[in-house]
Design an enzyme around this catalytic site. Structure first.
Site, PDB file in Angstrom:
ATOM      1  N   ASN A 127       5.307 -17.540 -23.688  1.00  0.00           N
ATOM      2  CA  ASN A 127       5.488 -16.202 -23.134  1.00  0.00           C
ATOM      3  C   ASN A 127       4.198 -15.641 -22.533  1.00  0.00           C
ATOM      4  O   ASN A 127       4.234 -14.869 -21.576  1.00  0.00           O
ATOM      5  CB  ASN A 127       5.997 -15.257 -24.226  1.00  0.00           C
ATOM      6  CG  ASN A 127       7.385 -15.634 -24.719  1.00  0.00           C
ATOM      7  OD1 ASN A 127       8.069 -16.456 -24.123  1.00  0.00           O
ATOM      8  ND2 ASN A 127       7.798 -15.034 -25.820  1.00  0.00           N
ATOM      9  N   GLU A 154      10.621 -20.075 -19.958  1.00  0.00           N
ATOM     10  CA  GLU A 154      11.766 -19.316 -20.477  1.00  0.00           C
ATOM     11  C   GLU A 154      12.163 -18.162 -19.555  1.00  0.00           C
ATOM     12  O   GLU A 154      12.378 -17.037 -20.010  1.00  0.00           O
ATOM     13  CB  GLU A 154      11.467 -18.813 -21.889  1.00  0.00           C
ATOM     14  CG  GLU A 154      11.349 -19.930 -22.901  1.00  0.00           C
ATOM     15  CD  GLU A 154      11.192 -19.435 -24.343  1.00  0.00           C
ATOM     16  OE1 GLU A 154      11.087 -18.210 -24.566  1.00  0.00           O
ATOM     17  OE2 GLU A 154      11.166 -20.295 -25.248  1.00  0.00           O
ATOM     18  N   GLU A 195       9.424 -27.238 -26.258  1.00  0.00           N
ATOM     19  CA  GLU A 195       9.237 -26.365 -27.434  1.00  0.00           C
ATOM     20  C   GLU A 195      10.292 -26.742 -28.451  1.00  0.00           C
ATOM     21  O   GLU A 195      11.489 -26.700 -28.166  1.00  0.00           O
ATOM     22  CB  GLU A 195       9.364 -24.875 -27.086  1.00  0.00           C
ATOM     23  CG  GLU A 195       8.149 -24.272 -26.420  1.00  0.00           C
ATOM     24  CD  GLU A 195       8.222 -22.751 -26.331  1.00  0.00           C
ATOM     25  OE1 GLU A 195       8.755 -22.118 -27.276  1.00  0.00           O
ATOM     26  OE2 GLU A 195       7.749 -22.208 -25.317  1.00  0.00           O
TER      27      GLU A 195
END
Length: 503
Positions: free
Chosen positions: A74, A175, A294
């Site tokens: 992120n 993401e 991930e």
């Protein structure tokens, strides 16, 4: 109580694929104490001349991690890479909106490349497709990979790096389907920016490999349509689609928890099917492979992190303390990659140090191995070579979340260089041992070299800096006679049975 019984056949001809060693990769994000206090702590007694912790370097080397994803996660979706290069005294402090901390930028791209060389690993670099895009990405790859004679490559030289870093693996964002992501996009929006960024980056360096963002997890409402739409745009421009998945035992349902690799297998199969649908639709001869960049257990720390005050520098975040049953699941998840070694070519245990990690440290103190360190170590060390598909007959059980769960979860790898065969085996039973009968007659003359066992009566046992409650031993009972391996696998245990010709 009578032991359960399982049989398997292992044959040299049952080859799935050569294992890409990069499935044993990991991940370092500017998050919590992964960087500051993890890999980098200049004031630490064991810091080297560059400020890196030597005790951490040694533990990462022990794991033999072939590739490490950086800088996020992120974090990357609002990261200006230029903030992390050049003289440290000139680097700005920034608010990290992803994790609500303050980023000092004391460590950036060049320093991370330096560290990766110390741990004998390649870098998987991610570019910001949240707040930025094509221009920042093409400038970054020019900075890292171009030999010289241009603004960005000469700036790298000015910063003390004459030779290019030649980073060959790149993630196109992170993401981007997640509403939590800075710069969240629809599949159409992401597909367009990803393909145009990919084209620009390849113009700078045609030799790179590129990873497009898949879904953040299988529970996303857009899964797997996100993959299909993304690949509609990027199929010809990328080499991999990413997968992310974490599991937890929030309900203390261990029987279901240890079966989560079945969900992981299904996830992998679904993404492969989706990618191959687009391949057929495009009449393409190219195959898109998978980067599971991930994956891990993550749930222990979720509530604690909500209490942190914002805008601290490198506070402890996501510091899951792993127990024995977590280690069992991690071993099982690694076997999921081996089962599809024909398509899963990269994977990154998230993360490597302190943040949901196999390695933990204390600031100005020691470093230690969490429980999950050991199955990761075993498969990284002995899971290199050719993945073989075992033919397995195992009793099964039903849990609250899964049906027909085999008590025996197993995979096998043959290493042509060492001429060793390794059987990885998890006994999922919480009550009974498992008698294993493995037919290995195609490996004529092979003997047991070692039977490693990770076991503990207490499924909740943890490791600390002071006491390692969960660690493997080599007193397993595997035997071979007339081309058949027999072993009694203890209840809820992880086993590594190595065979070869005695020298």
């Amino acid at each position: 109580m009578t032991n359960l019984k399982a049989r398997m056949i292992v044959d040299k001809d049952f080859a799935i694929s050569e294992v890409d060693n990069r499935i044993y990769g990991s991940f370092i994000e500017h998050l919590g104490r992964a960087v500051y206090g993890g890999i980098y702590e200049p004031d630490h007694p064991e810091a080297d001349e560059d400020g890196f912790r030597k005790d951490v370097i040694n533990l990462v080397r022990e794991l033999d991690v072939p590739i490490i994803r950086y800088p996020g996660g992120n974090f990357v979706s609002a990261y200006n890479w230029e903030d992390g290069v050049g003289p440290r005294e000139d680097r700005p402090r920034r608010l990290d909106l992803a994790w609500r901390t303050t980023e000092t930028n004391h460590l950036g791209t060049n320093e991370f490349v330096d560290w990766s060389k110390k741990v004998n690993s390649d870098v998987m670099m991610a570019v910001n497709l949240g707040t930025r895009g094509i221009d920042a990405a093409r400038n970054l790859i020019e900075y890292t990979n171009h030999s010289g004679g241009t603004y960005w490559s000469d700036l790298r030289k000015k910063h003390g790096y004459k030779d290019p870093h030649n980073i060959k693996t790149w993630c196109l964002g992170n993401e981007m389907d997640g509403p939590w992501q800075i710069g969240h996009k629809t599949a159409e929006e992401y597909g367009r920016i990803a393909v145009e960024t990919a084209k620009a980056m390849r113009l700078v360096d045609p030799s790179i490999e590129l990873v497009a963002c898949g879904s953040s997890n299988t529970q996303m409402p857009t899964f797997p349509q996100w993959e299909a739409t993304t690949l509609e745009h990027t199929y010809d421009a990328v080499d991999y689609i990413s997968l992310h998945q974490y599991y937890g035992n929030r309900n203390n349902d261990t029987a279901s928890y240890l079966a989560n690799s079945l969900d992981m297998d299904h996830f992998i199969s679904t993404v492969i099917s989706t990618a191959d649908f687009i391949k057929a639709k495009k009449r393409s001869k190219k195959t898109i492979n998978l980067s599971f960049d991930e994956w891990n257990v993550w749930f222990h720390s979720n509530d604690a992190d909500k209490q942190l005050d914002p805008w601290q520098v490198a506070p402890p975040q996501l510091e899951d303390v792993y127990n024995f049953e977590d280690a069992l699941l991690v071993g099982s998840m690694l076997m999921s990659f081996l089962r599809r070694a024909d398509r899963v070519k990269m994977a990154c245990l998230a993360q490597l140090v302190n943040v949901i990690a196999p390695i933990m440290t204390k600031n100005c103190g020691g470093a230690w191995r969490q429980t999950i360190f050991y199955p990761y170590l075993h498969v990284s060390k002995y899971g290199r070579g050719i993945a073989l598909q075992p033919v397995v007959s195992s009793p099964k059980y039903d849990s609250k979340e899964y049906t027909d769960v085999p008590y025996l979860d197993t995979m096998t790898v043959f290493n042509p260089e060492t001429e060793e065969l390794t059987i990885f085996a998890l006994n999922r039973s919480l009550e009974e041992g498992l008698e294993l009968d493995a037919d290995v007659r195609s490996f004529e003359g092979y003997q047991i070299l070692e039977h490693i066992v990770l076991e503990n009566e207490d499924l909740k046992a943890v490791n600390t800096m002071e006491h390692e409650a969960v660690k493997p031993h080599t007193n397993g009972n595997a035997k071979v006679q007339d081309g058949r391996v027999s072993a009694n696998l203890a209840k809820h245990s992880w086993n590594v049975i190595r065979l070869g010709e005695r020298k």
